[in-house]
Design a protein around this motif. Structure first.
Motif, PDB file in Angstrom:
ATOM      1  N   ASN A 272      16.176   6.985   8.898  1.00 36.79           N
ATOM      2  CA  ASN A 272      14.826   6.553   8.613  1.00 36.79           C
ATOM      3  C   ASN A 272      13.812   7.666   8.833  1.00 36.79           C
ATOM      4  OD1 ASN A 272      13.095   4.508   8.174  1.00 36.79           O
ATOM      5  ND2 ASN A 272      13.321   3.556  10.168  1.00 36.79           N
TER       6      ASN A 272
ATOM      7  N   GLY B 199       8.262   4.916   5.207  1.00 38.48           N
ATOM      8  CA  GLY B 199       9.252   5.573   4.349  1.00 38.48           C
ATOM      9  C   GLY B 199       9.479   4.801   3.066  1.00 38.48           C
TER      10      GLY B 199
ATOM     11  N   ASP C  38       9.815   2.066  15.173  1.00 31.76           N
ATOM     12  CA  ASP C  38      10.937   2.143  14.231  1.00 31.76           C
ATOM     13  C   ASP C  38      10.595   1.401  12.949  1.00 31.76           C
ATOM     14  OD1 ASP C  38      12.819   3.605  15.798  1.00 31.76           O
ATOM     15  OD2 ASP C  38      13.076   1.835  17.042  1.00 31.76           O
TER      16      ASP C  38
ATOM     17  N   LEU D 163      21.002   4.476  11.218  1.00 33.82           N
ATOM     18  CA  LEU D 163      19.955   4.067  10.276  1.00 33.82           C
ATOM     19  C   LEU D 163      18.577   4.432  10.825  1.00 33.82           C
ATOM     20  CD1 LEU D 163      21.386   0.632   9.115  1.00 33.82           C
ATOM     21  CD2 LEU D 163      21.344   2.779   7.846  1.00 33.82           C
ATOM     22  N   VAL D 164      18.387   4.250  12.131  1.00 34.02           N
ATOM     23  CA  VAL D 164      17.084   4.554  12.727  1.00 34.02           C
ATOM     24  C   VAL D 164      16.750   6.032  12.554  1.00 34.02           C
ATOM     25  CG1 VAL D 164      15.894   4.794  14.934  1.00 34.02           C
ATOM     26  CG2 VAL D 164      17.069   2.672  14.389  1.00 34.02           C
TER      27      VAL D 164
ATOM     28  N   ILE E  97      15.891   8.826   0.046  1.00 35.15           N
ATOM     29  CA  ILE E  97      15.933   7.835   1.132  1.00 35.15           C
ATOM     30  C   ILE E  97      17.377   7.450   1.434  1.00 35.15           C
ATOM     31  CG2 ILE E  97      15.344   5.463   1.739  1.00 35.15           C
ATOM     32  CD1 ILE E  97      12.687   5.877   0.768  1.00 35.15           C
TER      33      ILE E  97
ATOM     34  N   ALA F 164      10.049   2.902   9.170  1.00 33.34           N
ATOM     35  CA  ALA F 164      10.788   2.379   8.012  1.00 33.34           C
ATOM     36  C   ALA F 164       9.811   1.921   6.942  1.00 33.34           C
ATOM     37  CB  ALA F 164      11.694   1.237   8.443  1.00 33.34           C
TER      38      ALA F 164
ATOM     39  N   LEU G 257      19.447   8.086   4.995  1.00 32.51           N
ATOM     40  CA  LEU G 257      20.124   7.057   5.784  1.00 32.51           C
ATOM     41  C   LEU G 257      21.596   7.421   5.948  1.00 32.51           C
ATOM     42  CD1 LEU G 257      18.489   3.834   4.316  1.00 32.51           C
ATOM     43  CD2 LEU G 257      17.968   5.001   6.450  1.00 32.51           C
TER      44      LEU G 257
END
Lengths: 399, 612
Positions: free
Chosen positions: B21, B153, B146, B17-18, B247, B150, B251
């Motif tokens: 992102n 984004g 991070d 996920l990071v 997005i 996020a 992910l």
């Protein structure tokens, strides 16, 4: 009336092509004009070394380091009288480390009678594609960063003073296993010919010294995210981590490793030795161990002459790549001084050279069979407070 | 070795996920531009790089605080976006749709090279002014950056969503995206819409560059290409032109990569990602998050390539040129010139192959270097490991490339337009990564050494003349075959598929078979080219035929004129020759090359010799 527009189009595109070509021709003639020059005294004509290397493209940063090393060496050689009174020059052709350009450059150098020997290229794919051309032309290709085990096998005109991994990796294993006492080692290596060969040789050397390789992760050259790779490393429960990396990726891995909470000692191959490793890695690279054949603290005059002049000229510390380039140029200057400017004489001179100054090797002596140098110097370093320092024996694994 | 407990999987998920992102930052801008202009913007990665450098200048040279820096970066890159739209793309409004795509490649070369000249190619570390705290999550941790990434984004996606839904300009953007001509008739200022979209997307791209630069603590002039590629893949997974989908797609891409590492190891990361991309494209050709009832966002393939009046060389001129080319080494003995032209003929084989599938059939391939690599490895391994004589191995390599190439692209046959390009791009990457990882066959990263040269009766053909003649003779033969093919019933059928595949199908043309036939011929031609390169180079590895070679091939084909056999040869000669001609300009030569490319597209968008 379909004929008329077709004709007009033809004329227009022809004009366009001619226009473009004439611009190119204008640019193209600059070079022959430059290379011919007026007929001059042969005793004053420059001695020219060809360099094929990346000045643009993906590997441009390494080519830029080469250029610095070459320019400095040229300054020094020419200040000391050049080659028997003739100035030494370098003709640096940008190859982008692209094989289709290195072969063209090879033809160009081979056909240019002024070129005495050639240096480079950077990647194996680019350098070794040109090797048959140099070999057939009888022009020495001197690969000073080409560590591919088969690089010099293309023939007797292909030479290299690149560090031999079969010697470098046992030295690194000595540091990691014998000196630091690591027993369960995980290796992260860049997955190209250099990284892969080094990893295998390190694994062998580490095993001989009684350590176990618990994990090995090969990553792609342009990768920047190592978080998941490091989870794999963590789950092998290593007591130390070895990096076979260049400085940019080495710094990246170390940062992410510390952020992921891995506190094990890190030992990196000598290629991370660069001020950029410290800059890009920041506080995270504190405590990283590495070895280097070239160290600014080395009291030998050749090293001191290099470091002092380098810092004066560029305002920065030299790194592994600029020092290799500097070293290669000094070596070839010595060989040409001793053996003359004939291409075959340069090859024969490399086989017999004994006392060339070198910042990387104690004494440069080629094995005429393998056309490589052995016994590089090696200094154990550790990063302390944002600088490379001599390792004082601290940081042995407690467990 | 698979983790058995749940803990590591949680870590892999968080890591995925990071990183997803980070991909999302670029994917959102790309999706916005694609949504409105139907353009895969290859310059977006370069804008991202410029943003990073503007940020670096602000922080280190002007000592601006971080929030101000973000505003400056967004403004600077927004302005850059406007300039790109105005200078690079608006003049090409009426040009075939392939021209702007090429223009973005040219713009990206110009921007990357300018940055390299201004800031040196050395990587730099942008100073971070963010707090250093980290939250432990599972076995790893998440930092302030991070969360900021996020936030940017998701925040920008939400803002964009609101903008597109609730403002007049946003409506105009959506109207333009749906039907540009209809929007213009309704009084929408389409140019203004385009400008706005480029400004917004580029501002976002620039901020992303700075954020990612801070994240990795490194920026360099070449950081854009790889990042842009991942952004394109991510938005494809989400469905092109779909901002929230971009997005989600990002992910998902992050997760796919992370699980790929977990299951197979680090060097399988991109392999896993590109295979997943192809699977998704084949199963859900409009992306995972496209609404099923939506019309296909791609127009029919035909409109991709505008009809133009090709320059037809008279028969005597063709024979004359061929004869002159064959006689050249007798008159000119410069090995450098002959080698350069020999390289041009080798790349002309690649261009010939690509112009058939991209020009004649309209399947624009961005992974054509993969066919070269297959041909090269096939011929090298056949001679070295199976003891096949070189002269037999080269045509066999052509057959291998034809078979493997067609089989690999086969799943993409049902796709259209840009989706074909991205699927073939993925295939090209997959070929490279399989070569890297399938060590028992390909020798992995070590590469294949000692490939014997071409030889006739024991005499190796390695001199400058042979390096020129062998590719030229092969090229002339294959070009003649391809010209005959295009004049035949088969050529007309292939062009019918390009012009209107629905009409072609209702006429009884079996699309898949004809596409397969075209890819087989193309694979054979490119495979021969790759095989010849392998024997000339004597050493090949996974880096010998990298992704930029595919871009170069496409540039050659478009420059020469899509589908045009003579154009492919001319395009190859020009693009292999230009960098050599500009050699005197040293590190400026790639910049000059980019500018010349842009000028050629600007004044001759249908290619030098025109589309056939």
């Amino acid at each position: 009336m379909p004929a008329l527009p077709t004709l007009a189009l033809l004329v227009r595109s022809a004009a366009l092509v001619t226009g473009a070509l004439s611009v190119l021709a204008a640019l193209g003639v600059v070079q022959p004009a430059f290379s011919q020059g007026p007929p001059a005294d042969p005793a004053k004509e420059p001695v020219v070394l060809g360099v094929s290397g990346p000045l643009t493209g993906q590997y441009a940063q390494y080519g830029a380091q080469w250029q610095r090393g070459f320019d400095l060496a040229l300054d020094q050689v020419n200040a000391a009288g050049g080659i028997q009174g003739r100035p030494l020059r370098v003709q640096f052709e940008d190859s982008q480390s692209d094989p289709k350009q290195t072969v063209a450059i090879a033809r160009k150098f081979a056909a240019d009678a002024r070129i005495v020997a050639e240096l480079g290229d950077f990647t194996s794919a680019a350098s070794m594609a040109a090797s048959p051309i140099y070999q057939n032309a009888g022009l020495v290709q001197f690969g000073f960063t080409n560590s591919h085990p088969d690089f010099t096998r293309s023939g007797d005109f292909i030479w290299s003073n690149a560090l031999n991994q079969a010697e470098e990796m046992p030295v690194l294993a000595d540091y990691a296993v014998t000196a630091l006492g690591l027993k369960r080692i995980a290796v992260l290596f860049i997955n190209n010919d250099w990284g892969r060969t080094s990893k295998d040789l390190f694994a062998k050397a580490a095993k001989e010294r009684g350590a176990e390789l618990v994990g090995a992760e090969g990553y792609l050259a342009d990768e920047k995210d190592f978080r998941s790779a490091l989870v794999r490393v963590r789950d092998t429960r290593p007591d130390g981590i070895v990096l076979v990396s260049y400085y940019a990726d080495g710094a990246q891995i170390t940062r992410q490793l510390r952020e992921a909470g891995l506190a094990q000692p890190v030992v990196a191959a000598g290629s991370v030795y660069s001020p950029k490793f410290l800059e890009l890695g920041g506080a995270a690279v504190d405590g990283v161990h590495t070895t280097t054949p070239f160290f600014p603290g080395d009291p030998r005059p050749v090293v001191q002459g290099f470091v002092k002049d380098y810092v004066a000229k560029y305002g920065a510390e030299p790194d592994a790549y600029s020092s290799r380039a500097y070293d290669a140029l000094l070596l070839l200057a010595t060989v040409i001084r001793q053996s003359g400017t004939d291409r075959t004489a340069v090859r024969d001179g490399l086989a017999t050279v004994k006392d060339a100054p070198s910042v990387v090797y104690g004494t440069v002596r080629f094995d005429p069979q393998t056309r490589r140098v052995d016994k590089p110097l090696s200094t154990r370093l550790v990063v302390r407070n944002g600088a490379f320092a001599l390792w004082d024996g601290a940081g042995k694994a407690a467990n | 070795m698979l983790p058995t407990s749940l803990g590591p999987w949680l870590d892999y998920t968080i890591n995925g996920l990071v990183i997803g992102n980070i991909y999302a930052l670029l994917a959102v801008g790309l999706a916005l531009i694609f949504g409105v202009s139907h353009l895969i913007n290859f310059a977006h990665g370069s804008v991202y790089m410029v943003g990073a450098y503007i940020g670096w200048l602000c922080v280190t040279q002007l000592a601006l605080p971080l929030p101000v820096t973000f505003v400056v970066v967004a403004a600077g890159c927004g302005l850059l976006g406007v300039v790109i739209e105005r200078v690079g793309l608006r003049p090409l409004r009426e040009a075939p749709r392939i021209a702007p795509l090429l223009a973005t490649i040219g713009l990206s070369v110009v921007m990357d090279q300018t940055a390299q000249l201004l800031f040196s190619p050395d990587p730099r570390a942008p100073p971070t002014q963010l707090p250093a705290w980290r939250i432990a999550v599972g076995g790893g941790s998440i930092g302030a950056l991070d969360l900021l990434i996020a936030g940017v984004g998701v925040g920008s996606a939400a803002l964009l969503y609101g903008f597109l839904r609730f403002t007049r300009l946003g409506w105009a953007v959506r109207a333009t995206a749906l039907d540009r001509d209809a929007a213009r008739q309704c009084g929408v200022d389409v140019d203004k819409v385009n400008r706005t979209v480029f400004a917004i997307a580029s501002a976002l791209g620039g901020v992303s560059g700075l954020l990612v630069g801070m994240y990795y603590n490194t920026i360099d002039p070449n950081m854009g290409f790889q990042a842009g590629l991942k952004g394109i893949v991510a938005q494809l997974i989400g469905g092109v032109g779909n901002v929230p989908g971009a997005i989600a797609g990002s992910l998902l891409l992050g997760l796919i990569e992370s699980y790929g590492i977990a299951l197979f190891g680090t060097s399988y990361r991109n392999l896993f990602a590109f295979v997943a991309l192809i699977v998704i494209l084949v199963l859900r050709p409009n992306g995972l998050f496209a609404r099923a009832r939506r019309l296909p966002p791609e127009p029919l393939t035909g409109t991709f390539i505008a009809p133009s009046r090709p320059v037809v060389l008279p028969r005597w001129a063709v024979w004359g040129l061929a004869a002159a080319a064959l006689a050249l080494p007798l008159a000119v003995r410069q090995p450098y010139l002959l080698q350069t032209l020999g390289n041009a003929w080798l790349f002309a084989l690649l261009a010939l192959s690509l112009t058939l599938v991209a020009g004649t059939v309209g399947q624009v391939s961005l992974g054509h270097a993969g066919l070269l690599a297959i041909g090269a490895y096939a011929s090298a391994l056949l001679t070295l490991d199976a003891g096949v004589p070189v002269l037999l191995a080269v045509p066999l390599a052509g057959l291998v490339a034809a078979t493997l190439g067609t089989a690999l692209v086969y799943p993409a046959f049902r796709l259209r337009g840009h989706y074909v390009s991205i699927a073939t791009l993925a295939v090209g990457e997959i070929v490279t990564l399989v070569i890297l990882n399938w060590e028992s066959l390909t020798r992995g990263p070590i590469g294949v050494t000692g490939i014997p040269p071409l030889a006739v009766a024991g005499t190796p053909l390695v001199s400058g003349q042979w390096v020129y003649w062998v590719p030229l003779v092969v090229l002339l033969a294959l070009a003649a075959v391809q010209s005959r093919l295009l004049d035949s019933h088969l050529g007309r059928t292939l062009r019918a598929i390009r012009e209107d595949d629905i009409a072609a199908r209702s006429y009884g043309v079996e699309l898949d078979r004809y596409k397969a036939l075209a890819f087989a011929v193309a694979g054979f031609v490119a495979g021969i080219g790759g095989a010849l390169m392998a024997h000339f180079y004597s050493y090949i590895n996974h880096e010998t035929f990298p992704a930029p070679v595919s871009m170069l091939a496409l540039t050659m084909v478009i420059l020469g004129g899509l589908g045009n056999v003579a154009g492919a040869v001319l395009g190859a000669a020009v693009l292999v020759g230009l960098p050599e001609l500009f050699r005197a300009a040293a590190e400026y030569r790639m910049l000059i090359y980019g500018i010349v490319l842009l000028l050629l597209i600007r004044f001759r968008p249908q290619g030098l010799l025109g589309t056939v």
